[in-house]
Write an enzyme that holds these catalytic residues in place. Structure first.
Site, PDB file in Angstrom:
ATOM      1  N   CYS A 112     -28.592  28.978 -13.968  1.00  0.00           N
ATOM      2  CA  CYS A 112     -28.799  27.597 -13.483  1.00  0.00           C
ATOM      3  C   CYS A 112     -29.748  27.514 -12.294  1.00  0.00           C
ATOM      4  O   CYS A 112     -30.229  26.438 -11.954  1.00  0.00           O
ATOM      5  CB  CYS A 112     -27.461  26.965 -13.118  1.00  0.00           C
ATOM      6  SG  CYS A 112     -26.314  26.970 -14.486  1.00  0.00           S
ATOM      7  N   HIS A 248     -27.721  20.839  -8.197  1.00  0.00           N
ATOM      8  CA  HIS A 248     -27.462  21.239  -9.585  1.00  0.00           C
ATOM      9  C   HIS A 248     -26.320  20.383 -10.113  1.00  0.00           C
ATOM     10  O   HIS A 248     -25.302  20.192  -9.443  1.00  0.00           O
ATOM     11  CB  HIS A 248     -27.093  22.723  -9.628  1.00  0.00           C
ATOM     12  CG  HIS A 248     -26.654  23.183 -10.972  1.00  0.00           C
ATOM     13  ND1 HIS A 248     -27.319  22.816 -12.126  1.00  0.00           N
ATOM     14  CD2 HIS A 248     -25.625  23.969 -11.376  1.00  0.00           C
ATOM     15  CE1 HIS A 248     -26.704  23.359 -13.175  1.00  0.00           C
ATOM     16  NE2 HIS A 248     -25.671  24.052 -12.746  1.00  0.00           N
ATOM     17  N   ASN A 278     -24.099  19.429 -17.816  1.00  0.00           N
ATOM     18  CA  ASN A 278     -24.700  20.571 -17.115  1.00  0.00           C
ATOM     19  C   ASN A 278     -25.823  21.133 -17.988  1.00  0.00           C
ATOM     20  O   ASN A 278     -25.554  21.781 -19.002  1.00  0.00           O
ATOM     21  CB  ASN A 278     -23.614  21.624 -16.847  1.00  0.00           C
ATOM     22  CG  ASN A 278     -24.146  22.839 -16.099  1.00  0.00           C
ATOM     23  OD1 ASN A 278     -25.356  23.003 -15.954  1.00  0.00           O
ATOM     24  ND2 ASN A 278     -23.245  23.682 -15.634  1.00  0.00           N
TER      25      ASN A 278
HETATM   26  O1  UT7 Z   1     -23.572  25.687 -13.859  1.00  0.00           O
HETATM   27  C1  UT7 Z   1     -23.222  26.926 -13.372  1.00  0.00           C
HETATM   28  C2  UT7 Z   1     -22.043  26.911 -12.503  1.00  0.00           C
HETATM   29  N1  UT7 Z   1     -20.912  26.340 -13.180  1.00  0.00           N
HETATM   30  C3  UT7 Z   1     -20.064  25.621 -12.492  1.00  0.00           C
HETATM   31  O2  UT7 Z   1     -20.307  25.372 -11.342  1.00  0.00           O
HETATM   32  C4  UT7 Z   1     -18.776  25.187 -13.141  1.00  0.00           C
HETATM   33  C5  UT7 Z   1     -17.648  25.388 -12.178  1.00  0.00           C
HETATM   34  N2  UT7 Z   1     -16.343  25.063 -12.709  1.00  0.00           N
HETATM   35  C6  UT7 Z   1     -15.951  23.815 -13.027  1.00  0.00           C
HETATM   36  O3  UT7 Z   1     -16.726  22.888 -12.989  1.00  0.00           O
HETATM   37  C7  UT7 Z   1     -14.490  23.572 -13.365  1.00  0.00           C
HETATM   38  O4  UT7 Z   1     -13.759  24.742 -13.061  1.00  0.00           O
HETATM   39  C8  UT7 Z   1     -14.249  23.175 -14.846  1.00  0.00           C
HETATM   40  C9  UT7 Z   1     -14.758  21.780 -15.093  1.00  0.00           C
HETATM   41  C10 UT7 Z   1     -14.946  24.163 -15.778  1.00  0.00           C
HETATM   42  C11 UT7 Z   1     -12.752  23.197 -15.157  1.00  0.00           C
HETATM   43  O5  UT7 Z   1     -12.049  22.333 -14.254  1.00  0.00           O
HETATM   44  P1  UT7 Z   1     -10.745  22.841 -13.500  1.00  0.00           P
HETATM   45  O6  UT7 Z   1     -10.235  21.711 -12.720  1.00  0.00           O
HETATM   46  O7  UT7 Z   1     -11.135  24.082 -12.731  1.00  0.00           O
HETATM   47  O8  UT7 Z   1      -9.768  23.142 -14.682  1.00  0.00           O
HETATM   48  P2  UT7 Z   1      -9.065  24.529 -15.077  1.00  0.00           P
HETATM   49  O9  UT7 Z   1     -10.055  25.469 -15.673  1.00  0.00           O
HETATM   50  O10 UT7 Z   1      -8.246  25.003 -13.921  1.00  0.00           O
HETATM   51  O11 UT7 Z   1      -8.093  24.022 -16.231  1.00  0.00           O
HETATM   52  C12 UT7 Z   1      -7.022  23.139 -15.957  1.00  0.00           C
HETATM   53  C13 UT7 Z   1      -6.305  22.817 -17.255  1.00  0.00           C
HETATM   54  C14 UT7 Z   1      -5.909  24.044 -18.056  1.00  0.00           C
HETATM   55  O12 UT7 Z   1      -4.653  23.790 -18.624  1.00  0.00           O
HETATM   56  P3  UT7 Z   1      -3.319  24.420 -17.983  1.00  0.00           P
HETATM   57  O13 UT7 Z   1      -3.530  25.913 -18.021  1.00  0.00           O
HETATM   58  O14 UT7 Z   1      -3.269  23.879 -16.576  1.00  0.00           O
HETATM   59  O15 UT7 Z   1      -2.251  23.920 -18.878  1.00  0.00           O
HETATM   60  C15 UT7 Z   1      -6.954  24.103 -19.154  1.00  0.00           C
HETATM   61  O16 UT7 Z   1      -6.472  24.724 -20.321  1.00  0.00           O
HETATM   62  O17 UT7 Z   1      -7.158  22.045 -18.095  1.00  0.00           O
HETATM   63  C16 UT7 Z   1      -7.214  22.632 -19.401  1.00  0.00           C
HETATM   64  N3  UT7 Z   1      -8.521  22.384 -19.993  1.00  0.00           N
HETATM   65  C17 UT7 Z   1      -8.781  21.258 -20.691  1.00  0.00           C
HETATM   66  N4  UT7 Z   1      -8.008  20.209 -21.042  1.00  0.00           N
HETATM   67  C18 UT7 Z   1      -8.594  19.225 -21.749  1.00  0.00           C
HETATM   68  C19 UT7 Z   1      -9.637  23.128 -19.913  1.00  0.00           C
HETATM   69  N5  UT7 Z   1     -10.645  22.511 -20.572  1.00  0.00           N
HETATM   70  C20 UT7 Z   1     -10.132  21.365 -21.057  1.00  0.00           C
HETATM   71  C21 UT7 Z   1     -10.676  20.304 -21.813  1.00  0.00           C
HETATM   72  N6  UT7 Z   1      -9.890  19.256 -22.136  1.00  0.00           N
HETATM   73  N7  UT7 Z   1     -11.968  20.297 -22.204  1.00  0.00           N
END
Ligand code: UT7
Length: 321
Positions: A112, A248, A278
């Site tokens: 990125c 970004h 993204n």
């Molecule tokens: O571009 C390069 C750099 N990339 C980034 O900067 C991305 C950085 N990371 C992020 O933006 C965030 O971590 C995400 C958007 C990818 C994820 O958000 P989060 O608040 O960190 O969620 P998480 O990964 O902690 O997941 C929370 C919950 C999980 O369920 P449980 O384990 O709490 O029951 C996931 O399974 O959300 C669930 N989950 C979803 N639910 C519905 C993960 N993806 C989805 C989804 N829809 N698409």
């Protein structure tokens, strides 16, 4: 001698995928995607669109805005992680599309942060007198290497290309650029296949972008906070000297955290994440182009561009537009 942004351009694929469309593909909801990322829709390539076609259109727009033609361009640097081929490099492929001949042309792979790396390199060429008119592009078709059954990643990414023309100038322009990387984080965000694993590993389609989103999130917030401070301090500037933040566009929550650290109002932040998702290295140059064309950014404004991505890589550029 400095370099100055003389023109900008962008290209988005025709096909738009909304959060509602994704609800039909994986177990997700519009509400989850919007609240966790700020994304509502993204553009995805189809019908022969590639990193090359998107780059070409973005480059042509930037060249038109800068009022330069193919014969004027004496350097091409393109950031991309999704080139059309392993080689010739994407810079050469773009050069051929634009009917430009003889000047150096190469691609930079810094996920990125690729556009910021490309901008920094092109700026050095211009400052050293090795180029007078550089084409700098960030282009990505990450949706080609996404696992469309993995809800944790497939809702995040979109495709696109952004471009700028940099011209030699007596005054800045690009005031400073700051590049960093730390390969210790290589396993938090990556695409596992490559020539080293054999080409069959790519063809099998087994592999896709993998991300430990939560861990990436935490490092991104801290790292971006630090690099904006580094950039201001290198220029003996304060937060009050900035007109615009062009971050970004990975996640609205990361963007808000960076703006908060800078004490900047969200009115001073260029946002495209809602409509583009993204787009990796294309996100910063596309956001710049959106804001230039809609009249938000004006000549003389001070812009802070920053990005963070797989590697990890991260970087920034302070620009007087
Ligand atoms: O571009 C390069 C750099 N990339 C980034 O900067 C991305 C950085 N990371 C992020 O933006 C965030 O971590 C995400 C958007 C990818 C994820 O958000 P989060 O608040 O960190 O969620 P998480 O990964 O902690 O997941 C929370 C919950 C999980 O369920 P449980 O384990 O709490 O029951 C996931 O399974 O959300 C669930 N989950 C979803 N639910 C519905 C993960 N993806 C989805 C989804 N829809 N698409």
């Amino acid at each position: 001698m400095y370099s100055k942004i003389a023109g900008t351009g962008r290209c988005l694929p025709k096909k738009v995928l909304s959060n509602a469309d994704l609800e039909k593909i994986v177990d997700t909801t519009d509400e989850w995607i919007k609240s966790r990322t700020g994304i509502e829709r993204r553009h995805v390539v189809s019908d022969g669109e590639t990193t090359g076609t998107l780059s070409e259109h973005a480059a042509r727009q930037a060249m038109e805005a800068a009022a330069v033609g193919p014969a004027d361009i004496d350097l091409i640097v393109i950031g991309t992680t999704t080139p059309d081929q392993v080689f010739p490099n994407m810079g050469c492929l773009l050069q051929a599309r634009l009917d430009i001949h003889g000047c150096p042309a190469f691609s930079i792979e810094a996920a990125c942060t690729g556009f910021i790396y490309a901008l920094s390199i092109a700026d050095q060429f211009v400052r050293d007198g090795k180029a007078k008119c550089a084409l700098v592009v960030g282009a990505e078709t990450l949706t080609n290497i996404i696992d469309w059954s993995d809800r944790a990643t497939c809702v995040l990414f979109g495709d696109g290309a952004g471009a700028v023309v940099l011209q030699a100038s007596d005054e800045p322009g690009i005031m400073s650029t700051h590049l960093h990387a730390d390969g210790r984080y290589k396993d938090l965000l990556y695409f596992p296949s490559g020539v080293g694993q054999g080409l069959d590993s790519i063809r099998e389609g087994q592999n896709a972008v993998r991300m430990k989103g939560n861990e990436v999130f935490k490092v991104a917030v801290n790292t971006l906070g630090a690099i904006v401070e580094e950039t201001l301090s290198a220029n003996k500037m304060t937060r009050a000297d900035l007109d615009w933040l062009i971050p970004h566009q990975a996640n609205i929550r990361i963007i808000k955290a960076t703006a908060r650290k800078l004490g900047m109002s969200m009115d001073q932040v260029i946002l495209t994440v809602k409509d583009h998702g993204n787009t990796s290295t294309a996100s910063v140059p596309m956001a710049l182009d959106v804001a230039v064309r809609d009249g938000q950014i004006k000549r003389g404004d001070v812009l802070l561009l920053e990005a963070f991505g797989g590697g990890f890589t991260w970087g920034s550029a302070l620009v007087r537009y």
